[in-house]
Motif scaffolding. Structure first.
Motif, PDB file in Angstrom:
ATOM      1  N   PHE A   1       0.837  -1.203   0.000  1.00 36.52           N
ATOM      2  CA  PHE A   1       0.000   0.000   0.000  1.00 36.52           C
ATOM      3  C   PHE A   1       0.872   1.254   0.000  1.00 36.52           C
ATOM      4  O   PHE A   1       0.705   2.156  -0.820  1.00 36.52           O
ATOM      5  N   ALA A   2       1.840   1.303   0.911  1.00 34.65           N
ATOM      6  CA  ALA A   2       2.634   2.520   1.120  1.00 34.65           C
ATOM      7  C   ALA A   2       3.545   2.864  -0.054  1.00 34.65           C
ATOM      8  O   ALA A   2       3.858   4.036  -0.262  1.00 34.65           O
ATOM      9  N   LEU A   3       3.969   1.886  -0.816  1.00 38.92           N
ATOM     10  CA  LEU A   3       4.886   2.143  -1.927  1.00 38.92           C
ATOM     11  C   LEU A   3       4.185   2.566  -3.215  1.00 38.92           C
ATOM     12  O   LEU A   3       4.847   2.944  -4.178  1.00 38.92           O
ATOM     13  N   GLN A   4       2.870   2.522  -3.241  1.00 37.89           N
ATOM     14  CA  GLN A   4       2.134   2.995  -4.417  1.00 37.89           C
ATOM     15  C   GLN A   4       2.263   4.525  -4.485  1.00 37.89           C
ATOM     16  O   GLN A   4       2.004   5.210  -3.493  1.00 37.89           O
ATOM     17  N   PRO A   5       2.662   5.074  -5.612  1.00 42.70           N
ATOM     18  CA  PRO A   5       2.885   6.525  -5.713  1.00 42.70           C
ATOM     19  C   PRO A   5       1.698   7.367  -5.241  1.00 42.70           C
ATOM     20  O   PRO A   5       1.879   8.404  -4.601  1.00 42.70           O
ATOM     21  N   GLU A   6       0.467   6.930  -5.542  1.00 42.26           N
ATOM     22  CA  GLU A   6      -0.696   7.726  -5.151  1.00 42.26           C
ATOM     23  C   GLU A   6      -0.927   7.696  -3.644  1.00 42.26           C
ATOM     24  O   GLU A   6      -1.586   8.589  -3.101  1.00 42.26           O
TER      25      GLU A   6
END
Length: 162
Positions: A75-80
Motif C-alpha cells: 500500500f505505502a509504496l504505491q505513488p498515489e
C-alpha cells in the motif's frame, strides 16, 4: 485604523488554520482489535501470525491497519498513497511474540530494519519481519534466514519477486 487592527487580530487565526492536519495527528500506534480487518486485503488482522502494521494519512481520522508488513509496503509504496502518508508503524518482533504481536511493540517503520526471505510465515506466505534495531534483525536472520534490509531497500519489485 480599524481595518489594520482587525487584520492584525485575524492573522494568528489564519496561521493556526493553515498548520495542516499532520500536526494534530497523534504519532502513537492504535490498538489492533479482534475484528479489525486489513486495509489492503480485508483479512482479519489478529487471526494470523507475524508483524502487523498501520499508518496515518493526511486529513484522515481513520487509521488503516494491515495484517502484515508486506501488505503495508504494498500500500505505502504505491505513488498515489506514498505522498498521503504521515506516519508508519510496524511491530518490533524482537520484543513481541510472533504468533500474537503486542500493540505496545509498535515502532516507526521508516527507521526499522527488516528481514526479507525468512522461513517464518506470516499471513500469506513469507514475512517481511520488522525490528527496531539492526541487531534484532540480524539475530532473527541468523536463526530463520533472510536478508537484512532498511525501509528504503524494500521495493514493490522485491515484494513481487522480481
Amino acid at each position: 485604523m480599524k481595518k489594520l487592527l482587525l487584520i492584525l487580530l485575524l492573522v494568528p487565526f489564519m496561521f493556526a488554520c493553515s498548520q495542516g492536519d499532520t500536526a494534530s495527528q497523534p504519532t502513537q500506534a492504535e490498538a489492533i482489535h479482534e475484528h479489525d480487518r486489513c486495509h489492503l486485503c480485508g483479512m482479519m488482522i489478529t487471526k494470523y501470525p507475524g508483524p502487523k502494521a498501520q499508518l496515518r494519512l493526511k486529513g484522515e481520522t481513520i487509521v488503516p491497519k494491515f495484517c502484515s508488513t508486506r501488505d503495508m509496503f504494498n500500500f505505502a509504496l504505491q505513488p498515489e498513497n506514498k505522498r498521503q502518508i504521515t506516519h508508519l508503524k510496524v511491530h518490533d518482533m524482537s520484543v513481541t511474540d510472533w504468533e500474537s504481536p503486542d500493540d505496545s511493540a509498535f515502532v516507526d517503520a521508516e527507521s526499522a530494519w527488516y528481514v526479507y526471505g525468512t522461513s517464518r510465515k506470516a499471513v500469506m506466505g513469507p514475512a517481511v519481519a520488522s525490528f527496531a534495531s539492526k541487531e534484532g534483525a540480524t539475530q532473527f536472520a541468523t536463526e530463520f534466514g533472510g536478508a537484512v534490509l532498511t525501509y528504503e531497500q524494500i521495493t514493490i519489485g522485491l515484494l513481487a519477486g522480481e
